[in-house]
Design a protein around this motif. Structure first.
Motif, mmCIF file in Angstrom:
data_model
loop_
_atom_site.group_PDB
_atom_site.id
_atom_site.type_symbol
_atom_site.label_atom_id
_atom_site.label_comp_id
_atom_site.label_asym_id
_atom_site.label_seq_id
_atom_site.Cartn_x
_atom_site.Cartn_y
_atom_site.Cartn_z
ATOM 1 N N GLU A 139 -2.502 -5.344 4.891
ATOM 2 C CA GLU A 139 -1.620 -6.071 3.970
ATOM 3 C C GLU A 139 -1.108 -7.371 4.580
ATOM 4 O OE1 GLU A 139 1.264 -3.565 2.019
ATOM 5 O OE2 GLU A 139 -0.167 -1.917 1.877
ATOM 6 N N TYR A 150 3.371 2.083 -14.795
ATOM 7 C CA TYR A 150 2.772 2.587 -13.562
ATOM 8 C C TYR A 150 2.561 1.454 -12.558
ATOM 9 C CZ TYR A 150 -0.302 5.132 -10.416
ATOM 10 O OH TYR A 150 -0.844 5.725 -9.312
ATOM 11 N N ARG A 151 2.865 1.707 -11.313
ATOM 12 C CA ARG A 151 2.671 0.734 -10.236
ATOM 13 C C ARG A 151 1.513 1.190 -9.358
ATOM 14 N NH1 ARG A 151 4.646 -2.436 -13.063
ATOM 15 N NH2 ARG A 151 6.844 -2.887 -13.175
ATOM 16 N N PHE A 152 0.601 0.301 -9.119
ATOM 17 C CA PHE A 152 -0.590 0.593 -8.330
ATOM 18 C C PHE A 152 -0.335 0.255 -6.859
ATOM 19 C CE2 PHE A 152 -2.061 -0.027 -12.616
ATOM 20 C CZ PHE A 152 -2.983 0.982 -12.775
ATOM 21 N N TYR A 153 0.422 1.102 -6.195
ATOM 22 C CA TYR A 153 0.799 0.858 -4.808
ATOM 23 C C TYR A 153 -0.375 0.953 -3.843
ATOM 24 C CZ TYR A 153 5.572 1.179 -6.505
ATOM 25 O OH TYR A 153 6.730 0.963 -7.187
ATOM 26 N N ALA A 154 -1.383 1.685 -4.178
ATOM 27 C CA ALA A 154 -2.490 1.916 -3.249
ATOM 28 C C ALA A 154 -3.699 1.013 -3.532
ATOM 29 C CB ALA A 154 -2.912 3.382 -3.308
ATOM 30 N N LEU A 155 -3.496 -0.113 -4.178
ATOM 31 C CA LEU A 155 -4.629 -0.975 -4.503
ATOM 32 C C LEU A 155 -5.254 -1.634 -3.267
ATOM 33 C CD1 LEU A 155 -3.904 -2.854 -7.827
ATOM 34 C CD2 LEU A 155 -5.650 -1.159 -7.344
ATOM 35 N N TYR A 156 -4.455 -1.939 -2.256
ATOM 36 C CA TYR A 156 -5.016 -2.580 -1.067
ATOM 37 C C TYR A 156 -6.148 -1.753 -0.478
ATOM 38 C CZ TYR A 156 -1.826 -6.502 -0.452
ATOM 39 O OH TYR A 156 -1.160 -7.679 -0.592
ATOM 40 N N ASN A 157 -5.978 -0.423 -0.406
ATOM 41 C CA ASN A 157 -7.046 0.379 0.199
ATOM 42 C C ASN A 157 -8.252 0.491 -0.735
ATOM 43 O OD1 ASN A 157 -6.418 2.353 -1.653
ATOM 44 N ND2 ASN A 157 -5.930 3.928 -0.147
#
Length: 114
Positions: A77, A19-26
Motif C-alpha cells: 500500500e 460495502y467497502r472493498f478493504y482488501a482490493l490491494y491484494n
C-alpha cells in the motif's frame, strides 16, 4: 479470469451499496490481473506518460520486473499515483470551448485498467 473478477466486484457493489472493498490491494496486485492490465494498456499504443516513460522503456527494464515492483508497492500500500501533467493539446468540445487533457504516467494508466 479477469472478467469473472470484474463481474464479482460489480455484483457485490450493486448488492450492497455501502460495502467497502478493504482488501482490493491484494486482489489488484495479483500477477494475472496486472498482466491483463498491462496488455490492455499496451494494446492502446499510448504516448509516453507525464514521467516520460513509454512501453519501450518498460520492456528494456523488464516487464516482469516492472510488474513485480508495482505488485509489491500495491501489496504494501505504498503505491501513489503521480499528478497528471496538463498536455498542450486540447480536446475539441462543442461550444463554448475546449478542455485541457492530462497526461498520466504509465503506472497510473496501467492501474486504470485494473
Amino acid at each position: 479470469m479477469f472478467r469473472n473478477f470484474q463481474t464479482a466486484l460489480h455484483a457485490k457493489a450493486k448488492a450492497e451499496a455501502g460495502y467497502r472493498f478493504y482488501a482490493l490491494y491484494n486482489k489488484i496486485s495479483r500477477e494475472d490481473i496486472l498482466a491483463y492490465a498491462y496488455a490492455q494498456c499496451r494494446s492502446n499504443k499510448g504516448a509516453p506518460g507525464a514521467d516520460g516513460r513509454d512501453f519501450a522503456d518498460i520492456e528494456a527494464y523488464g516487464v516482469e520486473r516492472w510488474l513485480g515492483e508495482l505488485a509489491l508497492a500495491l501489496r504494501q500500500e505504498t503505491y501513489r499515483p503521480e499528478a497528471a501533467e496538463p498536455d498542450a493539446a486540447r480536446m475539441g468540445q462543442p461550444s463554448p470551448g475546449t478542455r485541457r487533457r492530462g497526461l498520466y504516467s504509465l503506472p497510473d494508466r496501467h492501474q486504470c485498467h485494473v
